[in-house]
Motif scaffolding. Structure first.
Motif, short mmCIF file in Angstrom:
data_model
loop_
_atom_site.label_atom_id
_atom_site.label_comp_id
_atom_site.label_asym_id
_atom_site.label_seq_id
_atom_site.Cartn_x
_atom_site.Cartn_y
_atom_site.Cartn_z
N ILE A 26 -0.27 -6.58 -2.92
CA ILE A 26 0.19 -5.40 -3.66
C ILE A 26 0.92 -5.79 -4.95
N ASP A 27 1.55 -6.93 -4.98
CA ASP A 27 2.31 -7.35 -6.17
C ASP A 27 1.48 -7.34 -7.45
N PRO A 28 0.19 -7.76 -7.44
CA PRO A 28 -0.58 -7.70 -8.68
C PRO A 28 -0.79 -6.27 -9.20
N LEU A 29 -0.82 -5.28 -8.32
CA LEU A 29 -0.89 -3.88 -8.76
C LEU A 29 0.40 -3.48 -9.47
N LEU A 30 1.53 -3.91 -8.92
CA LEU A 30 2.81 -3.62 -9.56
C LEU A 30 2.91 -4.32 -10.90
N ASN A 31 2.31 -5.50 -10.99
CA ASN A 31 2.36 -6.27 -12.23
C ASN A 31 1.62 -5.56 -13.37
N ILE A 32 0.56 -4.82 -13.05
CA ILE A 32 -0.16 -4.08 -14.11
C ILE A 32 0.34 -2.64 -14.24
N ASN A 33 1.43 -2.32 -13.54
CA ASN A 33 2.07 -1.00 -13.64
C ASN A 33 1.22 0.13 -13.07
N ALA A 34 0.34 -0.18 -12.12
CA ALA A 34 -0.46 0.86 -11.47
C ALA A 34 0.46 1.76 -10.64
N ASN A 35 0.19 3.06 -10.67
CA ASN A 35 0.95 3.99 -9.84
C ASN A 35 0.08 4.68 -8.78
N TYR A 36 -1.22 4.36 -8.77
CA TYR A 36 -2.16 4.94 -7.81
C TYR A 36 -3.17 3.88 -7.39
N ALA A 37 -3.66 3.99 -6.16
CA ALA A 37 -4.79 3.18 -5.70
C ALA A 37 -5.76 4.08 -4.95
N VAL A 282 -9.49 2.32 -12.33
CA VAL A 282 -10.34 1.26 -12.87
C VAL A 282 -11.21 0.66 -11.75
N TRP A 283 -12.47 0.43 -12.08
CA TRP A 283 -13.43 -0.16 -11.14
C TRP A 283 -13.60 -1.62 -11.51
N LYS A 284 -13.30 -2.55 -10.62
CA LYS A 284 -12.70 -2.39 -9.33
C LYS A 284 -11.70 -3.50 -9.11
N TRP A 285 -10.87 -3.39 -8.06
CA TRP A 285 -9.73 -4.29 -7.88
C TRP A 285 -9.77 -4.85 -6.45
N PHE A 286 -9.82 -6.17 -6.36
CA PHE A 286 -9.90 -6.84 -5.06
C PHE A 286 -8.51 -7.26 -4.59
N ILE A 287 -8.31 -7.30 -3.27
CA ILE A 287 -6.95 -7.50 -2.77
C ILE A 287 -6.46 -8.93 -2.95
N ASN A 288 -7.38 -9.92 -2.94
CA ASN A 288 -6.95 -11.31 -3.09
C ASN A 288 -7.02 -11.71 -4.57
N HIS A 289 -6.00 -11.31 -5.30
CA HIS A 289 -6.01 -11.39 -6.76
C HIS A 289 -6.23 -12.81 -7.27
N ASP A 290 -5.67 -13.78 -6.61
CA ASP A 290 -5.73 -15.15 -7.11
C ASP A 290 -7.11 -15.79 -6.93
N LYS A 291 -8.00 -15.13 -6.21
CA LYS A 291 -9.31 -15.72 -5.91
C LYS A 291 -10.48 -14.99 -6.57
N VAL A 292 -10.21 -14.01 -7.41
CA VAL A 292 -11.29 -13.18 -7.95
C VAL A 292 -11.25 -13.13 -9.47
N GLY A 293 -12.35 -12.62 -10.05
CA GLY A 293 -12.42 -12.44 -11.49
C GLY A 293 -12.40 -13.76 -12.23
N GLY A 294 -11.65 -13.78 -13.34
CA GLY A 294 -11.55 -14.99 -14.14
C GLY A 294 -12.53 -15.00 -15.29
N VAL A 295 -12.35 -15.95 -16.19
CA VAL A 295 -13.07 -15.95 -17.46
C VAL A 295 -14.55 -16.31 -17.33
N ASP A 296 -14.98 -16.77 -16.16
CA ASP A 296 -16.40 -17.07 -15.95
C ASP A 296 -17.11 -15.95 -15.19
N ASN A 297 -16.40 -14.88 -14.90
CA ASN A 297 -16.93 -13.78 -14.09
C ASN A 297 -17.43 -12.65 -15.00
#
Length: 318
Positions: A26-37, A282-297
């Motif tokens: 949940i902390d990464p959602l707070l980091n981007i100031n999200a107020n809804y999921a 925003v589409w879409k957000w995965f729960i394991n933030h440290d293991k997803v996305g990134g500059v090669d994705n």
């Protein structure tokens, strides 16, 4: 228009997982100031003409069950993140849900019965967890067009169970044909509108690309006197991201982080200051933030990409 509109819904589409949600997720959602999921427990259909929906099976992930849905909601709520419950269908092999269509009246009735059970079960979860918004369906154009009376009845049934706000997630080219907006609280749109044919669209190109779409959306909002909610929005970090933003199958396409950034900025600039616009997910957000996305994705998620900072900056504003 209703005052539910004053504080923007700065949301993420929170993808279900096999595990329960912890503070680390949940902390990464707070980091981007999200107020809804948006919590998205999927139901499964075998093919586009198959009338039975299965959900909550043992093989499905924890986050897609009624128990898991409750756990996700309760965990997020501890950090004051509000919820849209958005149960939606997945067709085997990823075929488009808008094409779901039965071949016989008996099959239509079976589909309606199983869809009602699925939706009403999660409407109960939404009510039990004091969920703020409930989405009654996602991109079901042919089902809606061919069975309008069913949907009117379903909405009435949902209202007997769930006391919060209702929406439906219409595809970007479907929302004008959806017949039951008067019964709902938000006009929900999955906002994959084409806005630029450029390989790397600029903010200015995307702003121009939005002009006519925005006029139509605003006119529609005022016609029904309902706020518009982008039940999904986002862009892939890929070449030509603004040309056909709904496209999911160009997996090998070139990574283009700048295009994703520019298109996202233009969407925020076009809509987020409008009184008739409620916000979006925003589409879409995965729960394991440290293991997803990134500059090669090159997929939709903004996680660990420059677009994440764009969202964080916008969501901080209100």
């Amino acid at each position: 228009m209703s005052p539910i509109n004053k504080v923007k819904i700065n949301g993420v589409s929170f993808v279900a997982h096999r595990d329960s949600v912890s503070q680390k997720n949940i902390d990464p959602l707070l980091n981007i100031n999200a107020n809804y999921a948006a919590i998205m427990p999927f139901g499964v259909i075998n093919d586009l003409s198959h009338p039975e929906i299965t959900y909550g099976a043992e093989r499905q992930w924890f986050g897609e069950t009624t128990i898991g849905g409750k756990q996700y909601v309760n965990a997020l709520r501890k950090d004051n993140i509000k919820i849209m419950m958005k149960p939606q269908l997945w067709v085997w092999r990823g075929e488009f849900t808008g094409f779901i269509e039965m071949k016989t009246e008996a099959d239509w009735q079976l589909l309606e019965n199983t869809y009602s059970k699925y939706i009403l079960d999660f409407a109960k979860v939404a009510e039990e967890t004091n969920t703020e918004i409930f989405c009654i369906g996602t991109e079901l154009e042919k089902f809606v067009a061919q069975r309008p009376k069913y949907w009117e009845t379903l909405i009435t049934e949902i209202r007997t169970i769930y006391k919060g706000k209702l929406t439906y997630a219409a595809n970007w080219n479907e929302y004008k044909k959806t017949p039951f907006w008067q019964q709902l609280d938000y006009i929900g749109i999955d906002a994959y509108f084409p806005v630029s044919a450029s390989k790397t669209p600029t903010v200015e190109e995307c702003l121009k690309g939005w002009i006519e779409h925005k006029k139509e959306i605003e006119r529609f909002s005022k016609q029904y006197n309902k706020p518009v909610l982008f039940t999904e929005f986002g862009y892939r970090s890929v070449d030509y991201t603004g040309k056909a933003p709904w496209t999911v199958d160009r997996v090998e396409s070139q990574v283009n982080l700048e295009g994703q950034v520019n298109a996202t900025k233009a969407l925020f600039k076009t809509f987020w200051d409008e009184d008739w616009f409620a916000g979006g997910f925003v589409w879409k957000w995965f729960i394991n933030h440290d293991k997803v996305g990134g500059v090669d994705n090159n997929r939709f998620t903004p996680q660990n990409k420059p677009a994440e900072q764009v969202i964080k900056t916008q969501y901080l504003k209100q």
